[in-house]
Design an enzyme around this catalytic site. Structure first.
Site, short mmCIF file in Angstrom:
data_model
loop_
_atom_site.label_atom_id
_atom_site.label_comp_id
_atom_site.label_asym_id
_atom_site.label_seq_id
_atom_site.Cartn_x
_atom_site.Cartn_y
_atom_site.Cartn_z
N ARG A 127 0.82 -1.21 0.00
CA ARG A 127 0.00 0.00 0.00
C ARG A 127 0.86 1.27 0.00
O ARG A 127 1.97 1.28 0.52
CB ARG A 127 -0.96 -0.02 1.21
CG ARG A 127 -1.91 -1.20 1.12
CD ARG A 127 -2.86 -1.28 2.28
NE ARG A 127 -3.77 -0.15 2.31
CZ ARG A 127 -4.65 0.06 3.30
NH1 ARG A 127 -4.70 -0.76 4.32
NH2 ARG A 127 -5.45 1.10 3.24
N ASP A 325 -15.27 2.45 3.51
CA ASP A 325 -15.03 1.03 3.82
C ASP A 325 -16.26 0.16 3.53
O ASP A 325 -16.19 -1.06 3.64
CB ASP A 325 -14.63 0.86 5.28
CG ASP A 325 -13.27 1.46 5.56
OD1 ASP A 325 -12.45 1.56 4.62
OD2 ASP A 325 -13.01 1.85 6.72
C1 S3P Z 1 -9.45 5.13 8.57
C2 S3P Z 1 -9.53 5.87 7.44
C3 S3P Z 1 -9.89 5.33 6.12
C4 S3P Z 1 -10.50 3.94 6.23
C5 S3P Z 1 -9.78 3.08 7.22
C6 S3P Z 1 -9.78 3.70 8.60
C7 S3P Z 1 -9.04 5.78 9.84
O1 S3P Z 1 -8.72 5.25 5.32
O2 S3P Z 1 -10.52 3.31 4.97
O3 S3P Z 1 -10.38 1.78 7.31
O4 S3P Z 1 -9.26 5.21 10.93
O5 S3P Z 1 -8.50 6.89 9.77
P1 S3P Z 1 -8.20 6.52 4.47
O6 S3P Z 1 -7.92 7.58 5.41
O7 S3P Z 1 -6.94 6.07 3.77
O8 S3P Z 1 -9.30 6.80 3.51
#
Ligand code: S3P
Length: 447
Positions: A127, A325
């Site tokens: 990632r 998500d």
């Molecule tokens: C999260 C932010 C999201 C989400 C992840 C949890 C967080 O990711 O997809 O499961 O707790 O800040 P991104 O910030 O990369 O969109």
């Protein structure tokens, strides 16, 4: 109790009923351990998600010098060391599958005079990390990473980081949070601008611990956050609400399976997390909210969900951040809707635990559904699902739970391999589903 969760087989059942107690919110759980560790004093956390992702963050905080204990009453005590009290860990910090854990902790380390190396599992190692390490380098941290900005990443932080003025291309709470956490020790005010508002749990919890954080939504939808640096954080107890992203699975399972009628109590209703509920209601889903209240600074409600005929809709791109998500399970719901469901503005799905657009679409197609996609959108046409396929989770908990849900409405059972990954966010998923009437079975029949 399922004794083996590596491969699960999901088939039709007679409807879900009763109360479904989903675990604590993953995002808030990570933040409670991190910010509790940076506060002065002891923070008691109740309702913490004890999933693999959060436990990885817990271990990392311990390696950084914070004492965290699990009490007999189920609560967790975080003995904070203050905003400048962490130490360099003796070993690399392995965050497993957790993008949130690794990215937020990178921000923490960047703003302290310590050095740490971050690693993760196969999925996390693919990632993108430059989206976080670039703004942290601009604040003064020295950072090395594998080619393409991938893990392992080593960060040498600084005691006096420069205040950030970061504009993010994507709405990402992880990027925003990393920059804000690095900005805690900066001399000036750090600002982050994002194209749409992403979840704001970091901002809320920073305020809960006494920091000054201002949020502002511009007319064009851009979201601006500023944190006053040299913040002093003071311990404050945290009650973690139950996770709306985990509630998504029993919600959709109940909507799709005839005769279902379940209640899902105590779900976090932060408006930046409730895009799926809005969408399912627009699709005709019978979801009612009751007992709306505020717990630990977050809005919470009880949900009642009954079997419903769904109808296809267009899901607006502006809603993506509030349900990022939930697209895999929404795509599963859309296979049972009358008509076409179009999801746009979802390119961020491509850099989650898997490329969720491709993995969801390929799985639905393999199961006999009708789906198309491109770089930034996915379209599902409702219809019969033949099933009778095996889907690999590919280290993605939400892929595993989504296809187990699809197996509940497919003609022939759906088998999902690699279900251990469900432990990252929802350790008792299969047991709770079966407790409400689902028919999930471990391969080999050992239930
Ligand atoms: C999260 C932010 C999201 C989400 C992840 C949890 C967080 O990711 O997809 O499961 O707790 O800040 P991104 O910030 O990369 O969109």
């Amino acid at each position: 109790m399922l004794s083996s969760q590596y491969t699960l087989i999901s088939r039709r059942h007679d409807g879900l009923s009763g109360q479904f107690l989903v675990p604590g919110d993953k995002s808030i759980s990570h933040r409670s351990l991190i910010l509790g560790g940076l506060a002065i004093g002891t923070t008691r956390v109740t309702g913490l998600l004890e999933g693999d992702d959060v436990l990885a963050t817990c271990n990392a905080m311990r390696a950084l010098g914070v004492t965290i204990t699990h009490e007999d009453d189920g609560s967790w005590l975080v003995h904070g060391v203050g905003t400048a009290g962490l130490m360099s860990p003796a070993v690399p910090l392995d965050l497993g599958n957790s993008g949130t854990g690794v990215r937020l902790l990178m921000g923490v380390v960047a703003g302290q005079p310590i050095t740490a190396t971050f690693s993760g599992d196969d999925s996390l190692s693919q990632r993108p990390m430059a989206r976080v390490t670039d703004p942290l380098a601009a604040m003064g941290a020295q950072i090395t990473s594998r080619d393409g900005g991938r893990l392992p990443v080593t960060i040498k932080g600084v005691a006096d980081p420069l205040a950030a003025a970061h504009t993010s291309k994507v709405a990402s709470a992880q990027i925003k949070s990393a920059v804000l956490l690095a900005g805690i020790n900066a001399r000036g005010t750090s600002t982050v601008t994002e194209p749409h508002a992403s979840r704001d749990h970091t901002e809320s919890m920073l305020r809960h611990f006494g920091a000054t954080v201002v949020q502002d939504m511009a007319d064009d939808g851009t979201h601006h956050v500023s944190l006053t640096g040299e913040a002093v954080l003071r311990a404050a107890d945290i009650a973690v609400p139950r996770d709306p992203s985990s509630a998504a699975f029993p919600m959709v399972a109940a909507l799709l399976t005839p005769a279902s009628d379940i209640t899902i109590p105590g779900i976090g209703m932060n408006p930046l997390r409730t895009g799926l509920i809005t969408t399912l209601m627009e699709m005709g889903g019978d979801i009612t909210l009751s007992n709306e209240r505020t717990e630990g600074g977050e809005p919470v409600a009880d949900l009642r969900v009954r079997h419903s005929q769904l109808y296809g809709i267009d899901v607006p791109a502006a809603r993506a951040a509030s349900m990022i998500d939930e697209y895999p399970i929404l795509a599963i719901a859309a296979t049972q809707a009358d008509g076409v469901t179009r999801m746009t503005g979802v390119s961020e799905l491509r850099v989650k635990e898997t490329d969720r657009i491709a993995v969801v679409a390929d799985g639905i197609a393999a199961a006999g559904g009708s789906v198309s996609y491109d770089e930034d959108s996915m379209t599902v046409t409702g219809g019969n699902i033949a099933g009778g396929v095996t889907i690999a989770s590919q280290h993605d908990h939400r892929i595993a739970m989504s296809f187990l849900t699809l197996g509940m409405v497919s003609d022939a059972a759906i088998t999902v391999t690699g279900c251990m990954t469900i432990n990252t966010s929802f350790p008792d998923f299969a047991t709770l589903m079966n407790g409400c009437g689902a028919a999930l079975a471990a391969a080999g029949g050992d239930t």
